[in-house]
Design a protein around this motif. Sequence first.
Motif, PDB file in Angstrom:
ATOM      1  N   MET A   1     -21.546   9.763  35.483  1.00  0.00           N
ATOM      2  CA  MET A   1     -22.147   9.918  34.148  1.00  0.00           C
ATOM      3  C   MET A   1     -21.013  10.150  33.137  1.00  0.00           C
ATOM      4  N   PRO A   2     -21.127   9.560  31.934  1.00  0.00           N
ATOM      5  CA  PRO A   2     -20.011   9.664  30.959  1.00  0.00           C
ATOM      6  C   PRO A   2     -19.925  11.035  30.290  1.00  0.00           C
ATOM      7  N   VAL A   3     -19.724  12.064  31.113  1.00  0.00           N
ATOM      8  CA  VAL A   3     -19.671  13.445  30.618  1.00  0.00           C
ATOM      9  C   VAL A   3     -18.346  14.054  31.069  1.00  0.00           C
ATOM     10  N   TYR A   4     -17.628  14.687  30.140  1.00  0.00           N
ATOM     11  CA  TYR A   4     -16.364  15.370  30.482  1.00  0.00           C
ATOM     12  C   TYR A   4     -16.667  16.643  31.253  1.00  0.00           C
ATOM     13  N   PRO A   5     -15.831  17.055  32.224  1.00  0.00           N
ATOM     14  CA  PRO A   5     -14.669  16.336  32.756  1.00  0.00           C
ATOM     15  C   PRO A   5     -14.994  15.579  34.052  1.00  0.00           C
ATOM     16  N   LEU A   6     -16.188  15.029  34.166  1.00  0.00           N
ATOM     17  CA  LEU A   6     -16.520  14.231  35.349  1.00  0.00           C
ATOM     18  C   LEU A   6     -15.722  12.926  35.320  1.00  0.00           C
ATOM     19  N   ASP A   7     -15.682  12.230  36.458  1.00  0.00           N
ATOM     20  CA  ASP A   7     -14.943  10.967  36.519  1.00  0.00           C
ATOM     21  C   ASP A   7     -15.501   9.959  35.515  1.00  0.00           C
ATOM     22  N   GLY A   8     -16.837   9.963  35.341  1.00  0.00           N
ATOM     23  CA  GLY A   8     -17.461   9.047  34.383  1.00  0.00           C
ATOM     24  C   GLY A   8     -17.006   9.325  32.952  1.00  0.00           C
ATOM     25  N   GLY A   9     -16.737  10.576  32.619  1.00  0.00           N
ATOM     26  CA  GLY A   9     -16.233  10.943  31.290  1.00  0.00           C
ATOM     27  C   GLY A   9     -14.869  10.324  31.035  1.00  0.00           C
ATOM     28  N   ASN A  10     -14.042  10.325  32.089  1.00  0.00           N
ATOM     29  CA  ASN A  10     -12.720   9.706  32.024  1.00  0.00           C
ATOM     30  C   ASN A  10     -12.824   8.200  31.829  1.00  0.00           C
ATOM     31  N   VAL A  11     -13.755   7.584  32.570  1.00  0.00           N
ATOM     32  CA  VAL A  11     -13.967   6.134  32.461  1.00  0.00           C
ATOM     33  C   VAL A  11     -14.400   5.795  31.032  1.00  0.00           C
ATOM     34  N   ALA A  12     -15.345   6.579  30.498  1.00  0.00           N
ATOM     35  CA  ALA A  12     -15.848   6.337  29.131  1.00  0.00           C
ATOM     36  C   ALA A  12     -14.715   6.451  28.119  1.00  0.00           C
ATOM     37  N   ARG A  13     -13.829   7.452  28.314  1.00  0.00           N
ATOM     38  CA  ARG A  13     -12.719   7.635  27.373  1.00  0.00           C
ATOM     39  C   ARG A  13     -11.833   6.397  27.329  1.00  0.00           C
ATOM     40  N   TYR A  14     -11.448   5.878  28.517  1.00  0.00           N
ATOM     41  CA  TYR A  14     -10.508   4.757  28.535  1.00  0.00           C
ATOM     42  C   TYR A  14     -11.163   3.444  28.124  1.00  0.00           C
ATOM     43  N   ILE A  15     -12.483   3.314  28.342  1.00  0.00           N
ATOM     44  CA  ILE A  15     -13.177   2.114  27.847  1.00  0.00           C
ATOM     45  C   ILE A  15     -13.234   2.172  26.318  1.00  0.00           C
ATOM     46  N   LEU A  16     -13.657   3.318  25.769  1.00  0.00           N
ATOM     47  CA  LEU A  16     -13.800   3.434  24.318  1.00  0.00           C
ATOM     48  C   LEU A  16     -12.445   3.383  23.602  1.00  0.00           C
ATOM     49  N   LEU A  17     -11.381   3.884  24.281  1.00  0.00           N
ATOM     50  CA  LEU A  17     -10.037   3.814  23.690  1.00  0.00           C
ATOM     51  C   LEU A  17      -9.553   2.374  23.570  1.00  0.00           C
ATOM     52  N   GLN A  18      -9.991   1.531  24.514  1.00  0.00           N
ATOM     53  CA  GLN A  18      -9.597   0.117  24.447  1.00  0.00           C
ATOM     54  C   GLN A  18     -10.336  -0.588  23.319  1.00  0.00           C
ATOM     55  N   VAL A  19     -11.603  -0.193  23.111  1.00  0.00           N
ATOM     56  CA  VAL A  19     -12.404  -0.791  22.043  1.00  0.00           C
ATOM     57  C   VAL A  19     -11.921  -0.281  20.682  1.00  0.00           C
ATOM     58  N   ASP A  20     -11.621   1.026  20.634  1.00  0.00           N
ATOM     59  CA  ASP A  20     -11.275   1.671  19.373  1.00  0.00           C
ATOM     60  C   ASP A  20     -10.132   2.665  19.597  1.00  0.00           C
ATOM     61  N   PRO A  21      -8.871   2.169  19.534  1.00  0.00           N
ATOM     62  CA  PRO A  21      -7.717   3.038  19.829  1.00  0.00           C
ATOM     63  C   PRO A  21      -7.612   4.253  18.899  1.00  0.00           C
ATOM     64  N   VAL A  22      -8.133   4.151  17.679  1.00  0.00           N
ATOM     65  CA  VAL A  22      -8.002   5.246  16.719  1.00  0.00           C
ATOM     66  C   VAL A  22      -9.028   6.345  16.997  1.00  0.00           C
ATOM     67  N   ASP A  23     -10.268   5.940  17.198  1.00  0.00           N
ATOM     68  CA  ASP A  23     -11.363   6.899  17.231  1.00  0.00           C
ATOM     69  C   ASP A  23     -12.055   6.994  18.602  1.00  0.00           C
ATOM     70  N   GLY A  24     -11.456   6.322  19.615  1.00  0.00           N
ATOM     71  CA  GLY A  24     -12.104   6.232  20.932  1.00  0.00           C
ATOM     72  C   GLY A  24     -12.366   7.578  21.588  1.00  0.00           C
ATOM     73  N   VAL A  25     -11.383   8.490  21.509  1.00  0.00           N
ATOM     74  CA  VAL A  25     -11.537   9.787  22.177  1.00  0.00           C
ATOM     75  C   VAL A  25     -12.686  10.575  21.548  1.00  0.00           C
ATOM     76  N   ARG A  26     -12.768  10.554  20.197  1.00  0.00           N
ATOM     77  CA  ARG A  26     -13.836  11.280  19.511  1.00  0.00           C
ATOM     78  C   ARG A  26     -15.199  10.699  19.902  1.00  0.00           C
ATOM     79  N   LYS A  27     -15.271   9.364  19.932  1.00  0.00           N
ATOM     80  CA  LYS A  27     -16.534   8.727  20.318  1.00  0.00           C
ATOM     81  C   LYS A  27     -16.928   9.110  21.739  1.00  0.00           C
ATOM     82  N   SER A  28     -15.929   9.138  22.655  1.00  0.00           N
ATOM     83  CA  SER A  28     -16.248   9.466  24.049  1.00  0.00           C
ATOM     84  C   SER A  28     -16.733  10.910  24.162  1.00  0.00           C
ATOM     85  N   LEU A  29     -16.224  11.797  23.293  1.00  0.00           N
ATOM     86  CA  LEU A  29     -16.707  13.187  23.306  1.00  0.00           C
ATOM     87  C   LEU A  29     -18.151  13.263  22.827  1.00  0.00           C
TER      88      LEU A  29
END
Length: 250
Positions: free
Chosen positions: A180-208
Amino acid sequence: MLLFQVPPPTRYDLRFNLAGFPVRVHPLFWLIAVLLGSSSGDLLQILIWVFVVFISILIHELGHALAFRRFGLSSQIILHFSGGLTVPESTLWGSRWANVALGPNEQIFISIAGPGAGFLFAALIVGGVILSGGSIITTRLLGIIPLPGFALLPFGGNILASFVTALLWVNIFWGFINLMPVYPLDGGNVARYILLQVDPVDGVRKSLWVSVITGGLIALVAFFLLHSVYMALLFGFLAFQSYQTLQGRF
Ligand SMILES: [Zn+2]
């Protein structure tokens, strides 16, 4: 992975090697494993449960460790009071994570390798059960999601059957929960790196934000539909933690 700090060694740590990776089991790990199994009541079921949790978390962390090795990083496995942790060696002595050198696709691969190892293990068990003439009765979680309900085996009696049933449950159900895309589960990590690729500036905030919303929804489903207070509290806490991170950093 529920904890990012490395718990300090104690004289009661169990230490051994698995596939060339040093493993350290903190004494509090056993306490938490017993608490998780204590609802089952009798001593034998609790012992089976502790053994199942131990094997399953080891296999999960072994998946991460093998993935690190694939990218040239050696690591060690630590089982502690909030689950397991696979730490690349180079990060143990520094204050920063050394694996920042890894690219987003490598990070995603490493994160998925943990639950992936559990799914592979579960598939091997299902194969073994069917080859030995047994069968798996499936149930449907919330009426939709198929999950192993109970293993029927032509030998080994109730003890082996409940052992195999618990192994399948932990490796499959916890595996999906962990994705599940929830920090700090593995899915949260996956969501962070997917969203960072889509949006390098704001990806981390979106993943949170994804973590806050998904965590909150899972807490509600756990409380009202699954009637699991433990899971509701856990995901409520994780959602709140992501919200606090958002307040502090953005
Ligand atoms: Zn993991």
